[in-house]
Enzyme design. Structure first.
Site: not given
Lengths: 480, 480
Positions: A45, A84, A277
């Site tokens: 993130d 994710c 990601d």
């Protein structure tokens, strides 16, 4: 349209093409006696705007900036799904996750996992004679499909210790080249709310006692430059300060890892790739396919980069990573198809023709968050198809409960960043944006009579993409 | 409400309760020297209305009727999810599929599978010393979770041959009791459209050359009694005729299997249970939790039934099957919790107090068919919570393309059975029906001021059910 589909569609590499890729590598660093090591660093993130080298004036990321100064940073690098597990499956498979089966989260009751027919990057590199190791966050399944030789120990929130834990693997006297997959859980939300701080921001993994080897860098909420997609309210500033601190910890983990590579005498033969990601863990970014969710940092540093420190504007995406790395390693299988293609040829270029369109495909985050979206993204225009547009946009629990989202609601604001809250929650079937005139994606042109030809052309391209990548959701063009 | 939840919530059987269950079995057939064999027969998409013993005047099911005449047939037996894979996972686990992880189809790109922590019926019976075999349709995963000793060969569309293929297993000299899981693919749609017949009905597995050992029973579309939930149009009659033919084949498979049991001298020590996984493969039944989708045939014949041929009105559901069978076998584990409970105590009763409420939970059929519904079903009232009510109701491709659905559309009908097509496709968040006055579930009382207290009470009960069975979708009460 056909040429566009060829560039992003299934890429069948013949044995001849594989040989050419291998030759291309050899030529680009003449004299190298062995195949390069590969290190892929994935943070959790981390937004594209939140690195010094990508223009952020506040956050301190000296090691990432140094890496970018030796290599190339991409200004149009996209995850294909802003979640994710799903994104990591694309990174490691070269396949959109609507095809590899990792439709959403792997853990707990979400329980998504890839198909056994997927041939992942670590498995292919192992077959090509590489030593492979992973450390930190994994979040894909099943393990047989994404198998590494070894999983190194180390808490994924302690990035410097993680780097230290890679020493033995990196410095091994083994003549084989290595692939190291290094995944920090920073700067993901985590650790609860800081009840002792104003506005009780999430801690983003920060803790009072710090982490081994890390000099915590703290930030004054007043100094933060709040990006346009977030609300400039104290709660958000407080959370961004925590997030930045977590980012600086990531940076120090990267710094230590490079030190480890240098000490082992491996750095000059190692390719280092840094990516995140998906977008940052705030509503408006992560889980969405708006630009903050999918347009991400991507730094590629090879030992033989000539045009050091350039920015490259090629539109690449994470389905390209596995083909690119296999290309570097001379390990592209001749009998297997990826959705992406190697972007090795563009690494020395600031502008790359033929890299002008990309696609994204997001379906789930949590199992309860069904909201399939398909995107075609050109340099200027972007089309989002919200397949389940009849649903309110779903929230990950941590984003819903965040001080930022809740603080903005409590203040009675009708907007969140540039977008209205209503528009964020209730989306139309199609969103068409002119990113040049409307970089924040708020003026939907899908119903604009002047853009119907473009809309239809982009829809057709999206559908063709789905056909070529065997997307189960293609049937939603016809019926629910 | 609490007592209701106890009856259907997690049921922890203490060692004492297990011993009692075992005693109950011994007492009910005094003199038996060994534990009973168990045969569970599951047909595919067979509706409760489509057996002679359940009152159908046309379809011929003499062997099923004979079975019911020796045992008990339930008039309120419910699957908990109206989809093949998911329902079978409930049958074999005693757990709602929102908890066992089999949220939808197992095959192809749908790729749902149960959690490793699930302890299934065949595994528990194996551990208790049973021999276990399955034949025909399986449709659950992973195999380690739902492991049988052996998978017997035999095409699942050829039910008499399937029964013949069980001979050696049934007649084995092994002293162990056995569990046979016998799953026909009839009367599921399949085999394409019959282009040579008027209205081109689906073949429902019927074929010109027939099947070994089967005397095909054909039906005149004119003779069919079209149930109220289907449109009385020629296309539907043509399809029901094919479906009935397939049902009669099922019946012959059951007949042969019982013959095999008798020839092996096992019938007098074998419990035979006949169920269907979900409602018939027509829009309005399968995939829905309206009564035709979930209220199903369930015949239980034990060798020691005294009140032969009775109908029992207890509300039982498929999460009860595994606990019931383990109870028969004296194999209830003392350290494991099921969602259902044994209905062995009601087998001799026409009416059973304390069996007055049941629950259902459906989330996916195909991976693209996200439409979570949760149901509390009492004797008179029924509440359906359509969690994703913003979506149009999704179609399985074979139901959408069916001659019945398409024929009804082409005729310009605005109704399909008793319901309007619009109501079928666009459902409100809550549907509350009075089944006594409105058995076809068309008058929604959820907005009726006179029913708000009931509505709220049933909502609370549904939520408590979700809490106790750990339903991930419980968060949808709070937010999307």
């Amino acid at each position: 349209m056909q040429s566009n589909m060829n560039r992003r569609g299934f890429l069948r590499l013949s044995a001849g093409a594989a040989a050419l890729a291998s030759f291309s590598w050899t030529a680009s660093h003449a004299g190298a006696s062995k195949r390069p090591n590969v290190v892929v660093i994935v943070s959790d993130d981390h937004g594209r705007g939140d690195l010094g080298c990508y223009g952020n004036p506040v956050v301190q990321t000296p090691h990432l900036d140094a890496l970018a100064a030796e290599g190339v940073r991409f200004t149009n690098a996209f995850c294909t799904t802003a979640s994710c597990s799903a994104s990591r499956s694309v990174i490691l498979s070269g396949l959109y996750n609507h095809y590899n089966g990792q439709y959403g989260h792997e853990h707990s009751y979400h329980h998504f996992r890839s198909f056994d027919h997927v041939r992942s990057l670590p498995v292919l590199l192992t077959q090509a004679g590489y030593r492979t190791a992973r450390i930190g966050k994994y979040h894909v399944a099943p393990e047989e499909v994404y198998r590494f030789d070894v999983a190194l120990p180390g808490g994924s929130r302690s990035p410097v210790r993680m780097a230290d834990n890679c020493k033995a693997f990196v410095a091994s006297g083994d003549a084989k080249p290595f692939f190291l997959y290094f995944c920090m859980s920073d700067p993901h939300r985590g650790g609860g709310k800081a009840a002792d701080l104003p506005h009780e921001p999430d801690r983003f993994g920060n803790r009072d006692q710090g982490y081994p080897g890390v000099k915590e860098v703290t930030y004054d909420p007043e100094e933060i430059v709040v990006p346009d997609y977030l609300p400039d309210i104290p709660e958000c500033r407080a959370e961004l300060a925590q997030y930045y601190q977590s980012v600086s910890r990531v940076d120090q983990g990267v710094g230590r890892l490079i030190e480890v590579l240098k000490q082992a005498g491996q750095y000059d033969n190692t390719i280092v790739i840094y990516i995140s990601d998906n977008g940052i863990a705030f509503a408006g970014a992560k889980t969405t396919l708006y630009e903050p969710g999918m347009n991400l940092p991507c730094i590629v540093r090879t030992p033989w980069q000539k045009n050091k420190g350039i920015a490259c504007d090629a539109l690449v995406n994470y389905a390209d990573l596995t083909p690119t790395i296999l290309d570097f390693a001379g390990a592209t299988p001749g009998d297997y198809e990826f959705h992406g293609r190697s972007f090795q040829p563009v690494l020395e270029r600031r502008h790359a023709d033929g890299w002008d369109t990309t696609y994204a495909s997001h379906t789930f985050h949590e199992i309860t968050m069904y909201y399939p979206m398909r995107v075609v993204r050109e340099r200027r225009f972007k089309l989002i198809w919200n397949i389940a547009h009849g649903l309110e946009y779903p929230f990950a629990s941590d984003l819903l409960e965040s001080a930022t989202w809740q603080g903005n609601l409590k203040r009675g604001n009708t907007r969140y960043g540039r977008r209205t809250i209503d528009a964020y929650l209730h989306r139309p079937r199609f969103e068409l944006y002119d990113l040049q005139n409307d970089p924040h994606e708020v003026v939907n042109l899908a119903d604009d009579p002047d853009h119907q030809a473009r809309l239809n052309e982009m829809k057709a391209r999206l559908k063709a993409f789905q056909e070529q990548t065997k997307d189960p959701w293609i049937l939603k063009w016809e019926y629910e």
